[in-house]
Design a protein around this motif. Structure first.
Motif, short mmCIF file in Angstrom:
data_model
loop_
_atom_site.label_atom_id
_atom_site.label_comp_id
_atom_site.label_asym_id
_atom_site.label_seq_id
_atom_site.Cartn_x
_atom_site.Cartn_y
_atom_site.Cartn_z
N HIS A 101 33.95 11.66 -4.96
CA HIS A 101 33.28 12.41 -3.90
C HIS A 101 31.94 12.90 -4.42
O HIS A 101 31.64 12.77 -5.61
N HIS A 143 28.58 15.97 -4.18
CA HIS A 143 28.04 17.28 -3.82
C HIS A 143 26.54 17.09 -3.68
O HIS A 143 25.93 16.35 -4.48
N GLU A 151 25.99 20.35 -9.06
CA GLU A 151 26.79 21.53 -9.44
C GLU A 151 26.46 21.95 -10.87
O GLU A 151 26.09 23.09 -11.12
N HIS A 208 31.36 12.86 -8.44
CA HIS A 208 32.54 13.18 -9.26
C HIS A 208 33.62 12.12 -9.07
O HIS A 208 34.02 11.84 -7.93
N THR A 210 35.90 22.56 -9.05
CA THR A 210 34.79 23.39 -8.51
C THR A 210 35.01 23.77 -7.05
O THR A 210 34.13 24.34 -6.41
#
Ligand SMILES: Cc1cc(C)cc(S(N)(=O)=O)c1
Ligand SMILES: [Zn+2]
Length: 259
Positions: free
Chosen positions: A92, A94, A104, A117, A197
């Protein structure tokens, strides 16, 4: 009221329902050269992924995720700081609301436009949920997304599917995909022990963060930002800024596989 990334349900509020979020081994963190320790005993890592394990791409209102068959050791990550093989379960992203932020982890003050990730779990535990309760249960391979002129063509396959998963709850078949085609040339990495996270923020993650980012185009980042966090029949809210701010490092060492 479900957690998210807005002011009323965002990272600063998570600890109210998810106490782990205030732990001493949280992620992401700032990686600063001054505090990194070169560890010459760190081994290289290897990914052996079966393209046939790729199943589905989906929008869960929080990210764009590709899920893989993890019913046996079909696609695995090994080596590096890991004690054995870990099974690939999902990948996935971010990302931010503009190209100047979205990752992140932050490296020497640099925020990247996004972060990929690849999430793996330790098959010595009976299943993924059990692995999430163990300090050596999860391994996440993190790759920074940097905006540049010559984007990586391999990102296209994922971004072409975005139109099929515009809103929360939508998914589409995503067969025959080997995510290692997304890897940068260098396998140099940092590693440290941290957490998931996103809530419940369990402290079960061995992080392997690649030093070399992959290059994506500004248009490709805009494509990710065209996803919506709402379902089809709800008012439209762009899915952007789904990143957690850096957390205190406390007494953790970040090791580097390179000088
Ligand atoms: C285990 C796990 C689950 C989820 C949803 C997200 C992560 S993350 N963002 O730390 O890679 C890890
Ligand atoms: Zn993540």
């Amino acid at each position: 009221y479900p957690w998210g990334y807005d002011s009323d349900n965002g990272p600063d509020q998570w600890h109210k329902n998810y106490p782990f979020a205030k732990g001493r081994h949280q992620s992401p963190i700032e990686i600063n050269n001054k505090e990194v320790h070169y560890d010459s005993s760190l081994l290289p890592w290897f990914a052996s992924y079966d393209p046939g394990a790729a199943k589905t791409i989906l929008n869960n209102g929080k990210t764009c995720r590709v899920v893989f068959d993890d019913s046996f050791d079909r696609s695995v990550l090994r080596g590096g700081p890991l004690p054995g093989v870990y099974r690939l379960r999902q990948l996935h992203f971010h990302w931010g609301s503009s190209d100047d932020h979205g990752s992140e982890h932050v490296v020497n003050g640099v925020r990247y436009a996004g972060e990929l990730h690849l999430l793996h779990w330790n098959p010595k535990y009976s299943n993924y949920l059990d692995a999430k309760r163990r300090t050596d249960g999860i391994a996440v391979l993190a790759i920074f997304l940097q905006v540049g002129e010559t984007p990586k063509p391999e990102m296209k396959r994922i971004l072409e599917e975005i139109n099929a998963i515009k809103t929360k709850g939508k998914n589409a078949p995503f067969p025959n995909f080997d995510p290692s085609i997304l890897f940068p040339k260098s396998h140099d990495y940092w590693t440290y022990h941290g957490s998931v996270t996103t809530p419940p923020c369990e402290e079960c993650v061995t992080w392997i963060i690649l030093r070399e980012p992959i290059i994506v185009s500004s248009d490709q980042m805009a494509k990710l930002r065209s996803l919506s966090k709402n379902a089809e029949n709800e008012p439209d809210h762009p899915l952007v800024d789904n990143w957690r701010p850096t957390q205190p490092r406390y007494f953790r060492m970040v090791s580097a596989s390179f000088l």
